[in-house]
Design an enzyme around this catalytic site. Structure first.
Site, PDB file in Angstrom:
ATOM      1  N   ASP A  59      36.982 -13.555  -8.049  1.00 47.24           N
ATOM      2  CA  ASP A  59      38.299 -13.674  -8.677  1.00 47.24           C
ATOM      3  C   ASP A  59      38.428 -12.463  -9.599  1.00 47.24           C
ATOM      4  OD1 ASP A  59      40.776 -14.763  -9.492  1.00 47.24           O
ATOM      5  OD2 ASP A  59      39.823 -15.664 -11.242  1.00 47.24           O
TER       6      ASP A  59
ATOM      7  N   GLU B 235      40.221 -12.430  -4.047  1.00 41.68           N
ATOM      8  CA  GLU B 235      41.619 -12.843  -4.189  1.00 41.68           C
ATOM      9  C   GLU B 235      42.515 -11.637  -3.973  1.00 41.68           C
ATOM     10  OE1 GLU B 235      43.227 -15.868  -7.094  1.00 41.68           O
ATOM     11  OE2 GLU B 235      43.987 -14.006  -7.963  1.00 41.68           O
TER      12      GLU B 235
ATOM     13  N   ASP C  89      38.050 -18.577 -14.361  1.00 49.59           N
ATOM     14  CA  ASP C  89      37.790 -17.501 -13.387  1.00 49.59           C
ATOM     15  C   ASP C  89      36.586 -17.834 -12.512  1.00 49.59           C
ATOM     16  OD1 ASP C  89      39.610 -15.236 -14.756  1.00 49.59           O
ATOM     17  OD2 ASP C  89      38.438 -16.274 -16.297  1.00 49.59           O
TER      18      ASP C  89
END
Length: 184
Positions: free
Chosen positions: A7, A68, A141
């Site tokens: 992430d 991501e 996160d």
């Protein structure tokens, strides 16, 4: 399959390793965050993220890195930092010859919760359930990185079939072989 989920973020870059295959119970191997000080210059922060991701790759030996996909936000400086951290993760994986899969936030939410509009709490709650954890990883996160890895494990078989079908369609139909001669 062992997947490192990333992430991306310039201050906190979530990382999580999940083992498993579609349709089978998943197992968290590790979760954490690569942090950089906000007062450092961007170039130095990117080096720190690279070192952190390289250490995770060395220690956990994933087969795939799921990152991501950066999406448009109103805060341009946030998007830039996220995109830069994302590029570092992709570079580290590519340098090792590891496949990189990009998943949008809505794809991850839909894969993990069933809704592409789920909030962070719903995603975190499902990560806890799916990985049979005692508590939600902190900060968010870290939980998001695990969700990315889960998403990839569950979506990879369908994506691979689709990629093979597209590649076959691009090659065109296979011409029939003359009678009596088998293709080899």
């Amino acid at each position: 399959m062992r997947v490192l989920g990333v992430d991306p973020g310039l201050t906190r870059c979530g990382v999580g390793v999940v083992d498993g295959t579609a349709g089978r119970p998943l197992r968290m191997a590790a979760v954490g965050v690569v942090r950089t000080p906000a007062e450092e210059e961007t170039a130095r922060r990117l080096v720190l993220i690279e070192r952190g991701i390289e250490a995770w790759l060395d220690e956990h030996q994933p087969e795939v890195v799921a990152v991501e996909r950066v999406f448009s936000q109103h805060n341009v400086s946030t998007v830039m930092g996220t995109a830069q951290a994302s590029a570092v993760a992709m570079l580290c994986a590519a340098r090792r010859g590891l496949p990189v899969a990009l998943h949008t936030p809505s794809e991850v939410k839909a894969a993990v919760t069933g809704s592409g509009r789920a909030d962070k709490a719903q995603v975190g709650s499902m990560v806890v359930r799916l990985l049979r954890l005692d508590a939600m990883p902190k900060p968010a996160d870290a939980a998001d990185a695990l969700a990315l890895a889960i998403c990839h494990i569950w979506r990879a078989p369908a994506q691979n079939r689709l990629q093979r079908a597209v590649a076959a369609a691009r090659r065109g139909p296979v011409p029939p072989s003359p009678k009596g001669i088998s293709p080899s």
